[in-house]
Structure formats: C-alpha cells, structure tokens
Design a protein around this motif. Structure first.
Motif, PDB file in Angstrom:
ATOM      1  N   VAL A  53       4.789  -4.299  -4.209  1.00 37.03           N
ATOM      2  CA  VAL A  53       3.690  -5.089  -4.774  1.00 37.03           C
ATOM      3  C   VAL A  53       3.076  -5.991  -3.699  1.00 37.03           C
ATOM      4  N   ALA A  54       3.918  -6.636  -2.897  1.00 33.56           N
ATOM      5  CA  ALA A  54       3.414  -7.521  -1.842  1.00 33.56           C
ATOM      6  C   ALA A  54       2.633  -6.740  -0.780  1.00 33.56           C
ATOM      7  N   LEU A  55       3.139  -5.571  -0.405  1.00 35.94           N
ATOM      8  CA  LEU A  55       2.433  -4.747   0.578  1.00 35.94           C
ATOM      9  C   LEU A  55       1.091  -4.267   0.028  1.00 35.94           C
ATOM     10  N   ASP A  56       1.081  -3.876  -1.236  1.00 33.88           N
ATOM     11  CA  ASP A  56      -0.167  -3.429  -1.850  1.00 33.88           C
ATOM     12  C   ASP A  56      -1.187  -4.565  -1.879  1.00 33.88           C
ATOM     13  N   MET A  59      -2.546  -5.226   1.564  1.00 30.12           N
ATOM     14  CA  MET A  59      -3.408  -4.158   2.059  1.00 30.12           C
ATOM     15  C   MET A  59      -4.620  -3.939   1.162  1.00 30.12           C
ATOM     16  N   GLY A  60      -4.911  -4.898   0.312  1.00 32.57           N
ATOM     17  CA  GLY A  60      -6.101  -4.808  -0.530  1.00 32.57           C
ATOM     18  C   GLY A  60      -6.046  -3.689  -1.559  1.00 32.57           C
ATOM     19  N   GLY A  61      -4.849  -3.369  -2.027  1.00 34.41           N
ATOM     20  CA  GLY A  61      -4.710  -2.366  -3.075  1.00 34.41           C
ATOM     21  C   GLY A  61      -4.685  -0.935  -2.562  1.00 34.41           C
ATOM     22  N   THR A  62      -4.452  -0.734  -1.292  1.00 34.65           N
ATOM     23  CA  THR A  62      -4.484   0.618  -0.737  1.00 34.65           C
ATOM     24  C   THR A  62      -3.123   1.131  -0.273  1.00 34.65           C
ATOM     25  N   PHE A  63      -2.057   0.402  -0.516  1.00 38.06           N
ATOM     26  CA  PHE A  63      -0.737   0.782  -0.005  1.00 38.06           C
ATOM     27  C   PHE A  63      -0.339   2.190  -0.422  1.00 38.06           C
ATOM     28  N   ARG A  64      -0.538   2.542  -1.671  1.00 34.49           N
ATOM     29  CA  ARG A  64      -0.091   3.840  -2.174  1.00 34.49           C
ATOM     30  C   ARG A  64      -0.799   5.011  -1.504  1.00 34.49           C
ATOM     31  N   GLU A  65      -1.973   4.767  -0.904  1.00 35.14           N
ATOM     32  CA  GLU A  65      -2.697   5.846  -0.220  1.00 35.14           C
ATOM     33  C   GLU A  65      -1.908   6.385   0.975  1.00 35.14           C
ATOM     34  N   ASP A  68       3.347   9.624  -0.290  1.00 32.66           N
ATOM     35  CA  ASP A  68       3.238  10.875  -1.031  1.00 32.66           C
ATOM     36  C   ASP A  68       4.568  11.171  -1.718  1.00 32.66           C
ATOM     37  N   GLY A  69       4.556  12.119  -2.590  1.00 32.28           N
ATOM     38  CA  GLY A  69       5.772  12.550  -3.272  1.00 32.28           C
ATOM     39  C   GLY A  69       6.477  11.459  -4.048  1.00 32.28           C
ATOM     40  N   ASP A  70       7.793  11.428  -3.886  1.00 36.07           N
ATOM     41  CA  ASP A  70       8.615  10.467  -4.619  1.00 36.07           C
ATOM     42  C   ASP A  70       8.257   9.029  -4.275  1.00 36.07           C
ATOM     43  N   ALA A  71       7.923   8.774  -3.017  1.00 38.67           N
ATOM     44  CA  ALA A  71       7.570   7.403  -2.606  1.00 38.67           C
ATOM     45  C   ALA A  71       6.337   6.915  -3.359  1.00 38.67           C
ATOM     46  N   ARG A  72       5.362   7.789  -3.542  1.00 38.42           N
ATOM     47  CA  ARG A  72       4.159   7.401  -4.288  1.00 38.42           C
ATOM     48  C   ARG A  72       4.505   7.159  -5.756  1.00 38.42           C
ATOM     49  N   ASP A  73       5.375   7.992  -6.314  1.00 33.84           N
ATOM     50  CA  ASP A  73       5.788   7.798  -7.709  1.00 33.84           C
ATOM     51  C   ASP A  73       6.474   6.445  -7.893  1.00 33.84           C
ATOM     52  N   VAL A  74       7.351   6.085  -6.959  1.00 34.73           N
ATOM     53  CA  VAL A  74       8.042   4.792  -7.023  1.00 34.73           C
ATOM     54  C   VAL A  74       7.022   3.663  -6.915  1.00 34.73           C
ATOM     55  N   PRO A  88      -7.956  -0.418  -6.343  1.00 35.11           N
ATOM     56  CA  PRO A  88      -8.936   0.635  -6.138  1.00 35.11           C
ATOM     57  C   PRO A  88      -8.296   1.991  -5.860  1.00 35.11           C
ATOM     58  N   ALA A  89      -7.129   1.988  -5.278  1.00 42.12           N
ATOM     59  CA  ALA A  89      -6.454   3.236  -4.927  1.00 42.12           C
ATOM     60  C   ALA A  89      -5.973   4.001  -6.160  1.00 42.12           C
ATOM     61  N   ARG A  90      -5.840   3.367  -7.288  1.00 38.38           N
ATOM     62  CA  ARG A  90      -5.323   4.022  -8.503  1.00 38.38           C
ATOM     63  C   ARG A  90      -6.272   5.092  -9.007  1.00 38.38           C
ATOM     64  N   ASP A  91      -7.551   5.001  -8.648  1.00 34.51           N
ATOM     65  CA  ASP A  91      -8.526   5.950  -9.143  1.00 34.51           C
ATOM     66  C   ASP A  91      -8.508   7.262  -8.370  1.00 34.51           C
ATOM     67  N   SER A  92      -7.737   7.317  -7.256  1.00 31.02           N
ATOM     68  CA  SER A  92      -7.736   8.545  -6.451  1.00 31.02           C
ATOM     69  C   SER A  92      -6.781   9.569  -6.972  1.00 31.02           C
TER      70      SER A  92
END
Length: 92
Positions: A53-56, A59-65, A68-74, A88-92
């Motif tokens: 959450v802190a990293l996201d 990074m202005g909401g772009t951390f998950r970009e 991939d894979g399991d890491a993105r799911d977590v 903003p990254a949630r819409d991708s």
C-alpha cells in the motif's frame, strides 16, 4: 571465505553504486520479512500488505503495473483490502 578474527570477508559490504546499495537494502528487508514469517506468518503478511500500500501510494497508484502473476494478485488483494483499489492502474 577468509576469516579475520570475528570478521569474515563476506561481512564487508561496500556498495559500488546507489542501485547496488538499493538492491542490498531490499534483500535485507526480504530476509527480515522471512524471519518474521517464520515466527508469525500473519504479522509478516500484514507487513507485506502495508508495504504494498505504501509503495503504491508513493508511486502514484502505479505499483501494480510493475508486477505480474501471483505478485500482482497479492498486490490487488492488499490494495483492495486497504481501500486503495481506486488507483489509476486498476483500470488496466
């Protein structure tokens, strides 16, 4: 590996550059989280979720970009649970 008194040559940690120093700090953090997980898996998961959450946020909401894979799911689960899933990254 050579030992000098109580100091081993692998204990000498001189970073060549900032990137290497950052990588070493991240490896140390991962090691510490693993140690916590061995003692208290639930606490370790809470710490990882807070870190995501802190990293996201940083990074202005772009951390998950960058995941991939399991890491993105977590990350998705942690961000959803924290109420940060409107990045903003949630819409991708």
């Amino acid at each position: 590996m050579t030992t000098f008194g109580n100091l081993e040559d692998t204990d000498i940690d001189v970073a060549i550059d900032e990137q290497e120093a950052g990588e070493r700090r991240s490896m140390e953090l991962a090691t510490r989280i693993r140690m916590v997980a061995a003692e208290d898996p639930e606490l370790a998961q809470d710490l990882v979720d807070e870190l995501i959450v802190a990293l996201d946020r940083a990074m202005g909401g772009t951390f998950r970009e960058y995941l991939d894979g399991d890491a993105r799911d977590v990350a998705d689960r942690a961000l959803t649970d924290s109420g940060s899933d409107n990045s903003p990254a949630r819409d991708s």
